[in-house]
Design a protein around this motif. Structure first.
Motif, PDB file in Angstrom:
ATOM      1  N   LYS A  20      -7.743 -13.980  -1.747  1.00  0.00           N
ATOM      2  CA  LYS A  20      -8.299 -12.639  -1.930  1.00  0.00           C
ATOM      3  C   LYS A  20      -9.678 -12.660  -2.584  1.00  0.00           C
ATOM      4  CE  LYS A  20      -4.494 -10.989  -3.909  1.00  0.00           C
ATOM      5  NZ  LYS A  20      -3.583 -10.002  -4.595  1.00  0.00           N
ATOM      6  N   THR A  71      -3.946 -10.242   5.761  1.00  0.00           N
ATOM      7  CA  THR A  71      -4.272 -11.640   6.061  1.00  0.00           C
ATOM      8  C   THR A  71      -3.600 -12.575   5.068  1.00  0.00           C
ATOM      9  OG1 THR A  71      -6.419 -10.973   6.967  1.00  0.00           O
ATOM     10  CG2 THR A  71      -6.157 -13.290   6.365  1.00  0.00           C
ATOM     11  N   ASN A 111       0.812  -1.215   0.000  1.00  0.00           N
ATOM     12  CA  ASN A 111       0.000   0.000   0.000  1.00  0.00           C
ATOM     13  C   ASN A 111       0.847   1.268   0.000  1.00  0.00           C
ATOM     14  OD1 ASN A 111      -2.448  -1.450   0.078  1.00  0.00           O
ATOM     15  ND2 ASN A 111      -2.323  -1.650   2.309  1.00  0.00           N
ATOM     16  N   PHE A 117     -10.147 -12.068   1.719  1.00  0.00           N
ATOM     17  CA  PHE A 117      -9.183 -11.629   2.727  1.00  0.00           C
ATOM     18  C   PHE A 117      -8.426 -10.403   2.233  1.00  0.00           C
ATOM     19  CE2 PHE A 117      -8.814 -16.364   4.036  1.00  0.00           C
ATOM     20  CZ  PHE A 117      -9.956 -16.259   4.821  1.00  0.00           C
ATOM     21  N   ASP A 118      -8.045  -9.544   3.180  1.00  0.00           N
ATOM     22  CA  ASP A 118      -7.262  -8.367   2.810  1.00  0.00           C
ATOM     23  C   ASP A 118      -5.792  -8.736   2.642  1.00  0.00           C
ATOM     24  OD1 ASP A 118      -6.163  -8.556   5.400  1.00  0.00           O
ATOM     25  OD2 ASP A 118      -7.523  -7.056   6.219  1.00  0.00           O
ATOM     26  N   SER A 119      -4.991  -7.767   2.174  1.00  0.00           N
ATOM     27  CA  SER A 119      -3.585  -8.045   1.875  1.00  0.00           C
ATOM     28  C   SER A 119      -2.811  -8.482   3.111  1.00  0.00           C
ATOM     29  CB  SER A 119      -2.920  -6.806   1.251  1.00  0.00           C
ATOM     30  OG  SER A 119      -2.994  -5.696   2.123  1.00  0.00           O
TER      31      SER A 119
END
Length: 442
Positions: free
Chosen positions: A274, A283, A191, A279-281
């Protein structure tokens, strides 16, 4: 078919591991063990480091596949073609860099190889469109194709023979270690630096090339059979191919199954987590870190055990044990159980893989070790190159069920590996040619 390695040089007094007693767990532990030198330790660091950083550069794309596809305005299936083309051209890279390493030495060719794929990673970060990116992945695949064969030959030919099983596991553990590093950097920085920044970090291997230049010596086996003008190789490359085509055909089929085994359980797993589970990055990164830690330990354990119980037996055991792990890995609910399943299956998959560097280097004849192991490894990659696209298509046809697609591939190839290895013979304990004054690889 029951391939048996052709040994062009006499064995030393170590008991022949392919003798009947070898199948009963006979060990080479009774042979006096040679002490390690600082040069050998440097070589292991360089060899493992080369494969680790190469794997890191490869797995960057696995993590940022969806990010890259979104920016370039393409589908996931189309984006996976960048993975496929990298795998397809790797045998060509093995045939380019392997013969060069046989002629000019493992060390200089490995350094050049590392510099090339590092520069391509920087160029990939600057790609203006998918067409340019796709072409760069072709060039990257050529460079990646040379690393495994040259680095494994340099490593296996430089170490004491009694350590070959453990170092085989350590060397192959560089692959999940590179995956692990990519997972950590992805979770912490995606990010912040974006997918292009991830590729820019692929320039890091340039530092390893400098280390190799100053700290690593040439392979003593190469010096004995190629570097020493008084020494003559008994085998030409193409002569070895013609004389050992049954062994090589078996090895290519085996490596195809092994590459489906690894890529089929790794390449689309972040996408599976994903897209199918949302799931987010963070996790995804944590789960990937856990299963790559398992892969490293699996490779180390299996490689070490293969020195005592044989290459063949350990590969069969670890491949078979992956089967009961598949339901938890592919069909569980929730991040914890999926993480446990991924941990277990990668322990088994990369455990079986951990025996392969020693097995292939022991399987082929002298004078071809920088070429044939890497070539059959990468040719197997060609056969398995469409794995990501095949799995993406199966998932698309089943309503986005990536778990089913991965389970079908993983289960099938695990059974194939067990069957194939049941028909081969043991290679553990084979001697390599060395210099007259040293026994670094004997």
């Amino acid at each position: 078919m029951s391939p048996e390695p052709h040994d062009p040089v006499p064995h030393d007094p170590v008991p022949n591991e392919s003798a009947p007693n070898a199948s009963k767990g006979t060990s080479t532990a009774r042979t006096p063990k040679e002490a390690w030198t600082s040069t050998q330790r440097n070589t292991v660091f360089a060899g493992v480091g080369s494969w680790t950083l190469d794997a890191f550069d490869y797995f960057v794309l696995v993590f940022v596949l969806t990010n890259m596809a979104k920016e370039f305005g393409i589908t996931i299936v189309a984006a996976t073609l960048a993975i496929t083309v990298t795998l397809v051209v790797r045998p060509i890279g093995a045939l380019i860099f392997g013969p060069l390493a046989e002629k000019f030495g493992r060390k200089p060719v490995l350094m050049i190889n590392i510099v090339i794929f590092s520069l391509i990673e920087i160029a990939s970060a600057l790609a203006p469109d998918f067409g340019t990116f796709f072409v760069l992945r072709i060039v990257y695949g050529l460079a990646m194709g040379g690393i495994w064969g040259v680095a494994s030959a340099l490593t296996m030919e430089s170490i004491p023979r009694h350590a070959r099983g453990f170092i085989s596991g350590l060397f192959q553990a560089g692959y999940p270690l590179g995956y692990l590093i990519a997972a950590v950097i992805y979770g912490l920085f995606i990010n912040v630096i974006g997918w292009r920044g991830m590729f820019a970090l692929g320039a890091a291997p340039l530092l390893l090339a400098v280390y190799i230049f100053f700290k690593v010596d040439e392979s003593p086996v190469w010096l004995a059979t190629r570097g020493n003008t008084r020494a003559k190789s008994e085998f030409s490359f193409w002569g070895a191919v013609r004389g050992n085509w049954k062994i090589l055909l078996f090895a290519v089929v085996l490596m195809a199954a092994f590459n489906f085994f690894s890529h089929g359980t790794q390449d689309l797993y972040p996408t599976f987590l994903k897209i199918q589970h949302g799931f987010d990055s963070g996790t995804v990164s944590i789960i990937a870190i856990c299963y790559n830690i398992a892969a490293i330990f699996g490779g180390l354990l299996a490689g070490t055990l293969s020195e005592r119980y044989g290459r063949k037996r350990i590969i069969i055991i670890f491949a078979a044990l992956s089967l009961p792990c598949i339901p938890l890995w592919a069909f569980a609910s929730g991040s914890i159980w999926l993480g446990v399943g991924a941990f277990l299956i990668q322990f088994m998959v990369q455990g079986a893989w951990g025996v392969i560097p020693a097995y292939l280097n022991e399987l082929v004849p002298e004078g071809t070790r920088a070429v044939l192991p890497g070539f059959v490894y990468q040719l197997g990659n060609v056969i398995a190159a469409g794995n990501a696209t095949i799995q993406a298509l199966i998932a698309s046809a089943t309503g986005g069920n990536y778990g089913l697609a991965m389970a079908v591939v993983a289960g099938a190839v695990a059974i194939i590996i067990v069957v194939l290895m049941s028909f081969t013979k043991e290679t553990r304990g084979r001697a390599f040619t060395t210099t007259a004054t040293g026994s670094a690889a004997a």
